[in-house]
Design an enzyme around this catalytic site. Sequence first.
Site, PDB file in Angstrom:
ATOM      1  N   ASP A 196     -44.443  19.073-109.396  1.00  0.00           N
ATOM      2  CA  ASP A 196     -43.079  19.342-109.854  1.00  0.00           C
ATOM      3  C   ASP A 196     -42.408  18.053-110.349  1.00  0.00           C
ATOM      4  OD1 ASP A 196     -40.662  21.136-109.922  1.00  0.00           O
ATOM      5  OD2 ASP A 196     -39.914  19.632-108.505  1.00  0.00           O
TER       6      ASP A 196
ATOM      7  N   GLU B   7     -45.864  19.657-114.464  1.00  0.00           N
ATOM      8  CA  GLU B   7     -44.589  20.313-114.806  1.00  0.00           C
ATOM      9  C   GLU B   7     -43.733  19.264-115.508  1.00  0.00           C
ATOM     10  OE1 GLU B   7     -40.516  21.710-114.643  1.00  0.00           O
ATOM     11  OE2 GLU B   7     -41.128  20.235-113.169  1.00  0.00           O
TER      12      GLU B   7
HETATM   13  C1  OTU Z   1     -38.326  21.599-111.589  1.00  0.00           C
HETATM   14  O1  OTU Z   1     -37.696  21.682-112.855  1.00  0.00           O
HETATM   15  C2  OTU Z   1     -38.336  22.997-110.982  1.00  0.00           C
HETATM   16  O2  OTU Z   1     -39.019  23.873-111.836  1.00  0.00           O
HETATM   17  C3  OTU Z   1     -36.925  23.421-110.717  1.00  0.00           C
HETATM   18  O3  OTU Z   1     -36.852  24.741-110.241  1.00  0.00           O
HETATM   19  C4  OTU Z   1     -36.312  22.444-109.741  1.00  0.00           C
HETATM   20  O4  OTU Z   1     -34.945  22.714-109.621  1.00  0.00           O
HETATM   21  C5  OTU Z   1     -36.464  20.989-110.175  1.00  0.00           C
HETATM   22  O5  OTU Z   1     -37.760  20.692-110.669  1.00  0.00           O
HETATM   23  C6  OTU Z   1     -36.233  20.077-109.008  1.00  0.00           C
HETATM   24  O6  OTU Z   1     -37.256  20.179-108.055  1.00  0.00           O
HETATM   25  O7  OTU Z   1     -34.778  20.237-113.865  1.00  0.00           O
HETATM   26  O8  OTU Z   1     -34.125  22.665-114.687  1.00  0.00           O
HETATM   27  O9  OTU Z   1     -37.313  17.973-117.458  1.00  0.00           O
HETATM   28  O10 OTU Z   1     -36.491  20.286-116.372  1.00  0.00           O
HETATM   29  O11 OTU Z   1     -38.732  19.122-113.882  1.00  0.00           O
HETATM   30  C7  OTU Z   1     -35.445  22.404-114.298  1.00  0.00           C
HETATM   31  C8  OTU Z   1     -37.963  18.441-116.354  1.00  0.00           C
HETATM   32  C9  OTU Z   1     -35.686  21.002-113.872  1.00  0.00           C
HETATM   33  C10 OTU Z   1     -37.067  19.312-115.553  1.00  0.00           C
HETATM   34  C11 OTU Z   1     -37.851  19.991-114.488  1.00  0.00           C
HETATM   35  C12 OTU Z   1     -37.045  20.568-113.441  1.00  0.00           C
END
Ligand code: OTU
Length: 646
Positions: free
Chosen positions: A281, A323
Amino acid sequence: MNQAAIHKILAGKPGSKPTPRKLTQLFEKRRGANFTLIQELFFSLYPETRHTASFKSLQKLLADGFKNRPAELKHQDLQRQGDGNWYQSGAWAGMQLYVDRFCGDLKKLKERIPYFEALGINFLHLMPITKRPSGPNDGGYAVNSYTEIDPRYGTDQDFISLTAAFREKGICLMLDFVVNHTSDEFPWALEAKAGNLKYQEYYYTFPDRNIPDLFEQSLPEVFPETAPGNFTFCPQMERWVMTVFNNYQWDLNYTNPAVFLSMLENLLELSNKGVDVIRFDALAFLWKKMGTTSQNLPEAHRLVALFRLCLQVVAPGVIILAEAIVAPDEIVAYFGKGILEGNECEIAYNATFMACLWNSVATKKTRLLRQSLGNLPPKPDPSTWINYVRCHDDIGLGFDDSHISALGWDPQTHRRFLLDYFCQRLDWSPAKGAVFMYNPFTGDGRITGSTASLLGLERALEEEDALKISSAEAKILMLYGIILAAPGIPLIYAGDEIGMLNDYSYMEEADKMMDSRWINRPIHDWDTVSGLSSEKNHASRIYFGLQHLIALRKQQPGLADVCSVHYHDSGNNHLLVFERDGETDNGILILANFDESPQVVRTALLGALGYMREGQFHNLIDGKTKKVRSGLLELPPAELLWLRKY
Ligand code: OTU
């Protein structure tokens, strides 16, 4: 040659059930093969540890990790190694879900395996299921533990038994490893709050605003509306903590080798529970450096590769998904570059594809989609994409500005139009979405909403307009039919298969109301599911349409990731036309009409490519062969064709 390929050669043909001695020998070979790279990466990130015991600790972690890995998983590792890039097979069809919202808990999820089988799903991404704070926890992305199952989902034993059942049924399991941050209730954070200096160094903490202010000059904000700024004052500690995401998500300080080692231990433990794909993540954010955006830094890549190469020694059958919702060039970099090529992540989200699909929905035009996909930097051979229409998060408009300008559009105005189109600011738009994290300073915003609501189903049902309902159904199937034919693993968000609408209940829940992403995480509607086979309603038509497309995909060898893809310019900007495996007899030509009116394509083009003979073409989706009398083939609005090669 990447390390996985080297391991395959070194393993030779180990036989179906190698002895424990043989398994250990193979582990030692992998360790030997990765040793130099691991050492190089570790000392490049942590030069100060050259004369300490840190590197010895790393080696012990690997040995212990292997010792603790269940024999059944060790056998599966070898089988996968023998199969080569098993994740590139065209037989995978994925679904992503929140266990509590889908069916309650892990035991009940096991009982739902037949639901997945019926739809053709054999790859599951379960959203976080480990312990988290009881208040706001970002759907579990604020973790209190990396390995202990949260009681709301069941016990550790329930989880082990679920993974065993998945293995038996050939279902691949993907789980998150929230590698960038812990919750502020994680044991390390609690120690830090209590004044333990060792654990304060696990995070970025500062006595005053001096350094935070310098960082802020170049750090962008992820959640500007609800968590402005990137630092939070912790009164217990009387220090500022770096919190790039929510203020209860503390960023881990990977410049400290102890953090890497502790997280590696967590990663190995999680893998040893029977997880097949680990979703890293927010991995773009792993390394922070003042004066930069602290995203996609070279050190972040080295860190990911270091995790990868260590995990591979212990569990070569486990792979990593990046991700990284970042610019296209930056995404491809997570497959690894230079000597790290093929040694970083095996899978990445194809966020460019996703965002461009929505751009085509709003503009009814496909040039941006075609150009962006056509310009995607090539990915290394052993890697693959996850293709998705939408996920649990927002839809970001992360296109390359230069591509938008090249179409004669002003990038900022164009983004504004897309927000207006999807977020109910245009009377004529059928979409019912919401704005996420609007930033008035930059004008940037992102989009939330379920696939069905964004494509007009919710509004059409409200208006009881049968024509609009069927138009929305067709669009849902068209978008999913496109990603099912694209190279990579298709991922369906649970509920989209029955056309679930936005869920507005989050607005009444204190820990969710600030986060409109909950609008697109509906609670699964099992009543609708039980009515599926009876009357023909919109949910049935979507469900059976999708089920058919999934089955069809699996029968087509030309749709596997290893087969080529070409985006053709059909001369009609409303159509998306792409070809899979065109050099062989397995070729498939995919055509989709994004317009609200019928559109035509020249039959001469279809003939030249080999998808038409004597005025006839065969559509795999309805199984029919049809004749075209004129020189033009007409596609109704939202029509999707998969043409078989002659
Ligand atoms: C990820 O996404 C997860 O998919 C999210 O559900 C979490 O909230 C977040 O990490 C924190 O753990 O900010 O709006 O540019 O977009 O890593 C989604 C990358 C997020 C980010 C992404 C993040």
